[in-house]
Design an enzyme around this catalytic site. Structure first.
Site, short mmCIF file in Angstrom:
data_model
loop_
_atom_site.label_atom_id
_atom_site.label_comp_id
_atom_site.label_asym_id
_atom_site.label_seq_id
_atom_site.Cartn_x
_atom_site.Cartn_y
_atom_site.Cartn_z
N HIS A 56 55.90 73.60 -12.04
CA HIS A 56 56.89 74.32 -12.84
C HIS A 56 57.56 73.36 -13.83
CE1 HIS A 56 60.16 77.70 -12.69
NE2 HIS A 56 60.18 77.09 -13.86
N ASP A 303 61.12 72.47 -12.22
CA ASP A 303 61.72 73.34 -13.24
C ASP A 303 62.34 72.48 -14.34
OD1 ASP A 303 62.52 75.53 -14.67
OD2 ASP A 303 64.07 76.18 -13.27
#
Length: 425
Positions: A56, A303
């Site tokens: 991610h 992320d």
């Protein structure tokens, strides 16, 4: 291609040994190796891990090269010990066609610092109205296998079901950003005691948990693979635990910041702590840590979300959500899990490589295995200085924090991308 003889290294925390890299693979492992033609690296006190894999990452190119490029993000990843990253689709234009995912894939190959595997959008333009060209992206040169509208939830259950059915044909994965949008309108932070005290509109935990509950049922019905992005609540952990006990094909990730930081950070009103999903409570953090150790949560994913100065250094309400993560993730994992090297290798390399279908990554160093690996100094401690990060952005929530561990070297198919803690190029 240069050969490297790495002396006295602890492979995944084992006893010290020597490791010879030649022709892009691990050629030998054993005590007292000799290789007159090899460059010798003294790795006394260092741990060799399989190269980390991030499921991610936001690389921002095409469209927001002021915040990050594929090259700068790849360099940050290599410095963080990564040899492969999966690039999210929320670029401009959106990665919802074969053409865009191939562009990102080729930029990654040109940079040559990590393997960049594009993630394709589930819906056209991330709009949540009709499916993107999933088959064309899967058949493209990029061979996309993960699809996500990350940053947006696939809120329509019928559309989500269709996406799960479509990717099942080629063993693909739908990675869901779990957020019921009707419950988070205007939300600025976690809904709870702190949001009430600050007078900020809250983002309730149930907005995440309700979508996860719905989607594990859909995945079970279809028999397809589902991945849940950035799990952030204790309730989500319980939903996942129940689904896995029933045999649902669901995997989940947690970010470093959700393992370390809480919603109390919002009391500073510093937008560097604004993120989606938001930082939660200390009880949520404890539940996430336990779930990661147990395996209810499968992986750590960064992320990594770089933002330009004007998108972060502004009032909280107007700031973009997101934090840097690639260069600090292993340190956070080491801080949270301790020196459990086999567990760290599983959560940050082996499992994400399996989910993404990256067959040459996530393999412990062994004779004949591609030499995708990283060397870590577990005894080192470093102060995070935003100006010294390789990313084009500076929005790290760990500024001036002292974190454990240091990446000393990273090898991609036997070629060093990082040596002595510095990017080779």
């Amino acid at each position: 291609m240069t050969a490297y003889l790495i002396r006295n290294v602890c492979v995944v925390g084992g006893a010290p040994t020597d490791l010879l890299i030649r022709d892009g693979v691990v050629a030998e492992i054993g005590a007292g190796l000799t290789a007159p033609d090899a460059t010798v690296l003294d790795a006394t006190g260092l741990v060799a891990l399989p190269g980390l894999v991030d499921l991610h990452t936001h690389l921002r190119e095409p469209g927001r090269e002021d915040a990050e490029t594929v090259e700068s993000g790849s360099r940050a990843a290599a410095l963080g010990g990564y040899t492969a990253v999966c690039a999210m689709a929320n670029t401009s234009p959106v990665a919802d066609t074969a053409g865009v995912v191939e562009q990102v894939w080729r930029l990654g190959r040109e940079a040559g610092l990590v393997d960049v595997q594009p993630i394709g959008a589930v819906t056209v333009g991330l709009a949540g109205e009709r499916l993107a060209e999933l088959g064309a992206m899967a058949d493209s040169a990029a061979q996309v296998r993960i699809f996500s509208d990350d940053g947006h939830c696939v809120a329509d259950p019928k559309l989500m079901r269709r996406a799960l059915e479509y990717v099942k044909a080629f063993d693909g994965v739908v990675a869901q950003h779990a957020e019921e949008p009707r419950l988070t309108e205007g939300a600025q932070m976690h809904e709870g005691e702190v949001s009430t005290r600050l007078g900020l509109t809250g983002w309730p935990a149930v907005a995440e948990e309700a979508i996860i509950a719905r989607d594990v049922l859909l995945a079970e019905h279809v028999g397809s693979r589902l991945h849940i992005c950035h799990v952030s609540t204790a309730g989500s952990v319980e939903v996942l635990r129940h689904a896995k006990a029933r045999g649902v094909k669901v995997t989940a990730e947690v970010t470093p910041h959700h393992l370390l930081l809480t919603d109390e950070k919002a009391t500073t009103y510093d937008p560097v702590y604004k993120v989606n999903p938001p930082l939660r409570t200390a009880a949520d953090v404890a539940a996430l840590r336990a779930a990661l150790a147990e395996g209810v949560i499968d992986i750590v994913a960064t992320d990594h979300a770089p933002h330009a100065v004007e998108d972060k250094e502004c009032e909280w309400a107007y700031a973009r959500p997101g934090m840097l993560g690639l260069e600090t993730a292993l340190s956070i994992a080491l801080d949270v899990l301790g020196p459990q090297w086999d567990l760290i290798a599983e959560r940050m390399s082996r499992a994400p490589a399996r989910i993404a279908g990256l067959d040459s990554h996530g393999l412990d160093p062994a004779p004949g295995v591609p030499a995708n690996l990283t060397l870590v100094d577990p005894a080192a401690r470093r102060v995070v200085e935003p100006a010294e990060l390789a990313s084009r952005s500076r929005n790290t929530p760990y500024a001036r924090m002292t974190l454990p561990g240091r990446i000393v070297a990273t090898f991609l198919r036997g070629e060093p991308t990082v040596l002595d803690g510095k990017a080779v190029r």
